[in-house]
Design an enzyme around this catalytic site. Structure first.
Site, PDB file in Angstrom:
ATOM      1  CD  GLU A   1      -2.468  -1.408   1.937  1.00 31.03           C
ATOM      2  OE1 GLU A   1      -4.492  -1.499   2.249  1.00 31.03           O
ATOM      3  OE2 GLU A   1      -3.057  -0.393   3.399  1.00 31.03           O
TER       4      GLU A   1
ATOM      5  CD  GLU B   1      -4.176  -5.967   1.447  1.00 29.26           C
ATOM      6  OE1 GLU B   1      -5.031  -5.023   2.665  1.00 29.26           O
ATOM      7  OE2 GLU B   1      -2.685  -5.244   1.671  1.00 29.26           O
TER       8      GLU B   1
END
Length: 388
Positions: free
Chosen positions: A204, A314
């Site tokens: 991320e 995710e």
């Protein structure tokens, strides 16, 4: 996912001797001289693993490399394999700025002089166990090299060592030198393993308020460097899939505004990134759950335009939400309305461990009712999906 540790790192049950750190160049592991014919690669919008091109499902189990029992690692891998999940994303990072107390698993020490490896029993030996078990059970691994968040060190640990911050890190000479030193050590350690699916730049990555070109340039340069070390395996970014205004997608709100410095479309065009990743947490981002299917379809459309695979890497919904009620519709969209190559729910959890437990509010527990739908059935549906 910016996860919170709801327990200590389940490491207190065993005491391991802390090994003295070594420079990344020190020592070659057992995989370094072995060759493998099992290499995953893109095949149009999908992936080919060991000669077979198909859709499939995967999962996240970041904590696998922090289990202190090899048997527990094997238990998890056997449960994942029995579910027909093909790929598992596991943290290949864990950095500290000084040697922690005995029994703490860590892989790297960062200080003002550079990057040093812990290759001992409480260091990369834990990641070795994951790679070896994945080979045994026929599981493929996605291995990220660092974390945007402070959990297990991440970019903040580089900043503490070299005086950078969350935005300067991407262009800082000392930070990037230490980061590449660690990449070199991990890639050279495992690149001949049959278990490697892809190397991942960061979990991320964000550069709040930066021009999106900062991360795009960093991703292009870093992925090119990884390819120079290992031209056989895939490389991906690990971003959440944010769009920028230049993409002409969405309504300009948070996920589309470019404020976090990420442009999914521009990054997917990088030659040395083999596929795109995106994440999905509407509850955290201020969107309703039905928007999740729109998010999935938008990334699939960009993947189709560019001609690369895209992965819903995710996704999750926190308790007390009904995971099946919120996430099953997203899985239906993946299966029935897109060419998303695979998706990986966040996250796999099991009670069948001896060295502790791991969980967060998004966990899907092995063999409970939700798991039957969101893991077993979905994995079967993805494998049964016809390849055009």
């Amino acid at each position: 996912m910016k996860f919170l540790f709801v327990i200590s790192l389940f490491l207190t049950s065993l005491t391991l001797a802390s090994a003295a750190p070594s420079k990344p160049a020190a020592g070659l592991h057992q995989w370094s001289k072995r060759q493998t014919n099992t290499v995953s690669k893109p095949d149009g919008r999908l992936f080919n693993i060991n000669g077979t091109t198909q859709y499939f499902a995967g999962t996240n189990a970041w904590w696998l490399s922090y289990l202190t029992s090899d048997q527990d690692v094997d238990t998890v891998m056997s449960e994942i394999a029995a579910t027909q999940l093909k790929v598992v994303r596991v943290w290949a990072f864990g950095s500290v700025n000084s040697i922690p107390q005995a029994g703490t698993v860590y892989f790297q020490i960062l200080n003002s002089t550079g990057s040093y490896l812990n290759t001992g029993a409480d260091g990369l030996a834990r990641l070795d166990a994951v790679v070896a078990s994945a080979e045994t059970h026929g599981i493929q691994l996605v291995l990220p090299f660092t974390n945007n968040w402070s959990d297990l060190g991440g970019i903040p640990s580089y900043n503490a060592a070299f005086g950078d911050n969350a935005t300067s890190w991407y262009t800082s000479a000392p930070s990037q030198a230490a980061y590449r030193s660690y990449i070199e050590a991990i890639v050279n350690r495992y690149k001949n393993s049959s278990a490697i699916f892809a190397w991942e730049l960061c979990n991320e990555p964000r550069c709040q308020g930066c021009a999106t070109s900062v991360i795009t340039n960093w991703a292009a340069n870093t992925s090119s460097y990884i390819k120079s070390l290992d031209g056989a395996h895939m490389v991906t970014l690990g971003d959440e899939g944010w769009f920028a205004p230049a993409d002409g997608i969405g309504d300009g709100s948070y996920a589309y505004g470019g404020d976090v410095g990420v442009d999914f479309t521009a990054n997917l065009k990088i030659d040395t990134l083999d596929y795109g990743t995106f994440h999905l947490y509407p509850d955290s981002w201020g969107y309703n759950y039905t928007w999740g299917s729109t998010w999935i379809e938008e990334h699939d459309q960009v993947g189709s335009q560019i001609g690369k695979p895209v992965v819903l890497e995710e996704y999750g919904t926190p308790f007390p939400h009904n995971h099946t009620g919120t996430e099953a519709p997203w899985q239906t969209t993946v299966v029935n309305a897109t060419q998303v190559a695979y998706d990986s729910f966040w996250q796999f959890a099991t009670i069948n461990l001896t060295s502790g437990s791991q969980y967060d509010v998004n966990s899907i527990w092995y063999n409970d009712t939700e798991y039957t739908v969101l893991a077993r059935q979905h994995a079967a549906d993805m494998l049964a999906k016809k390849v055009a």
